[in-house]
Design an enzyme around this catalytic site. Structure first.
Site, PDB file in Angstrom:
ATOM      1  N   CYS A 121     -50.802 -36.394   0.149  1.00 34.26           N
ATOM      2  CA  CYS A 121     -51.400 -37.667   0.543  1.00 34.26           C
ATOM      3  C   CYS A 121     -52.768 -37.435   1.180  1.00 34.26           C
ATOM      4  O   CYS A 121     -53.750 -38.110   0.842  1.00 34.26           O
ATOM      5  CB  CYS A 121     -50.473 -38.389   1.504  1.00 34.26           C
ATOM      6  SG  CYS A 121     -50.998 -40.075   1.902  1.00 34.26           S
ATOM      7  N   CYS A 122     -52.853 -36.478   2.101  1.00 34.28           N
ATOM      8  CA  CYS A 122     -54.129 -36.158   2.726  1.00 34.28           C
ATOM      9  C   CYS A 122     -55.133 -35.634   1.698  1.00 34.28           C
ATOM     10  O   CYS A 122     -56.333 -35.909   1.781  1.00 34.28           O
ATOM     11  CB  CYS A 122     -53.933 -35.104   3.815  1.00 34.28           C
ATOM     12  SG  CYS A 122     -53.141 -35.711   5.322  1.00 34.28           S
ATOM     13  N   CYS A 202     -54.282 -41.806  10.242  1.00 34.24           N
ATOM     14  CA  CYS A 202     -53.707 -42.913   9.472  1.00 34.24           C
ATOM     15  C   CYS A 202     -52.468 -43.453  10.200  1.00 34.24           C
ATOM     16  O   CYS A 202     -51.735 -42.700  10.854  1.00 34.24           O
ATOM     17  CB  CYS A 202     -53.315 -42.424   8.082  1.00 34.24           C
ATOM     18  SG  CYS A 202     -54.723 -41.911   7.056  1.00 34.24           S
ATOM     19  N   CYS A 205     -48.819 -41.803   9.935  1.00 31.12           N
ATOM     20  CA  CYS A 205     -48.623 -40.427  10.409  1.00 31.12           C
ATOM     21  C   CYS A 205     -49.196 -40.191  11.800  1.00 31.12           C
ATOM     22  O   CYS A 205     -49.443 -39.049  12.186  1.00 31.12           O
ATOM     23  CB  CYS A 205     -49.239 -39.445   9.421  1.00 31.12           C
ATOM     24  SG  CYS A 205     -48.533 -39.524   7.757  1.00 31.12           S
ATOM     25  N   CYS A 228     -55.267 -32.073   8.412  1.00 28.42           N
ATOM     26  CA  CYS A 228     -55.200 -32.900   7.206  1.00 28.42           C
ATOM     27  C   CYS A 228     -55.605 -32.135   5.963  1.00 28.42           C
ATOM     28  O   CYS A 228     -55.229 -32.505   4.852  1.00 28.42           O
ATOM     29  CB  CYS A 228     -56.076 -34.140   7.360  1.00 28.42           C
ATOM     30  SG  CYS A 228     -57.847 -33.812   7.458  1.00 28.42           S
TER      31      CYS A 228
END
EC number: 1.8.4.10
Length: 246
Positions: A121-122, A202, A205, A228
């Site tokens: 995702c990062c 975000c 998280c 990240c």
């Protein structure tokens, strides 16, 4: 102070770090601007501690390109803070970096990747957009500090990052130093700080932390993840591909 801009990044970074390792952050930023000119950018999250570095940079070069990673999953308070702080400090070139639609459609079409693979995702929401944006620069400035702990404990003031030079002007500063500067210059705090968020990323998280916990304890809480990915070493000049037409 003169610098050889034709030197290899590793040679230039080592020399600059030796000369600037005890310098005031403003001196570090001035040296970075003198060295790289228009080939320099500053990367900011507009997070809990961002105002100090942005204020110092604005005093040195208000038109310095500021790269802001708008992942699509930031707190609304962060987006509001980004607009208000940039206006207050007179920053004239803040660039919002967003993930490519094709990337999201390929690996995160339902925006739920953070639930199963935070690294991926990062990567799609931060690493890829930043790598693309940094391709036009020879160096960049970060807001990392040693007191954040982990791998940052040995953070140099200037380092090589692939084919670029990375400047960490606040590496030596403590939380007390940041607070004192912010108070002296009347810098506004991120609105989530008073709600227990000393480090802000975000919303899925990022959690508030308990008193006495590490400043980054609320980032990816409950996992081994501490970064990240934008500060992890990658092949020089490489921009990873997640598939699709990018």
């Amino acid at each position: 102070m003169a610098y050889d801009t034709m030197a290899r990044p590793s040679t230039l970074a080592a020399r600059l770090d030796a000369e600037l390792r005890h310098a005031h952050p403003r001196t570090v930023i001035q040296a970075a601007v003198e060295t790289l000119g228009d080939k320099l950018a500053l990367v900011s999250s507009f997070g809990a501690e961002s105002a100090v570095l942005l204020d110092i940079a604005a005093k040195v070069k208000p038109d310095l390109p500021i790269l802001f990673l708008d992942t699509g999953m930031l707190f609304g308070q962060t987006l509001d803070y980004r607009r208000a702080l940039a206006a207050q400090l007179g920053l004239t070139d803040v660039r919002d970096l967003r993930p490519h639609y094709q990337d999201l459609a390929t690996v995160d079409p339902q925006a739920k990747l953070w639930q199963t693979d935070t690294d991926a995702c990062c990567h799609v929401r931060k690493v890829l957009p930043l790598d693309r944006a940094l391709a036009e620069f020879d160096g960049w400035i970060t807001g990392r500090k040693r007191f954040h702990g982990g791998a940052r404990l040995s953070l140099p003031v200037v380092e090589q990052a692939g084919e670029q030079v990375k400047f960490n002007p606040l590496a030596n500063w403590t939380k007390a130093d940041l607070d004192a500067y912010a108070a002296e210059h009347e810098l506004p705090a991120h609105p989530l700080v008073e709600q227990g968020f000393p480090s802000i990323g975000c919303w899925p998280c990022t959690k508030p932390v308990e008193q006495g916990e590490d400043v980054r304890a609320g980032r990816w809480a409950g996992s081994q993840k501490t970064e990240c990915g934008i500060h992890l070493a990658r092949a020089p000049g490489a921009v990873a591909d997640v598939g699709g037409d990018i």
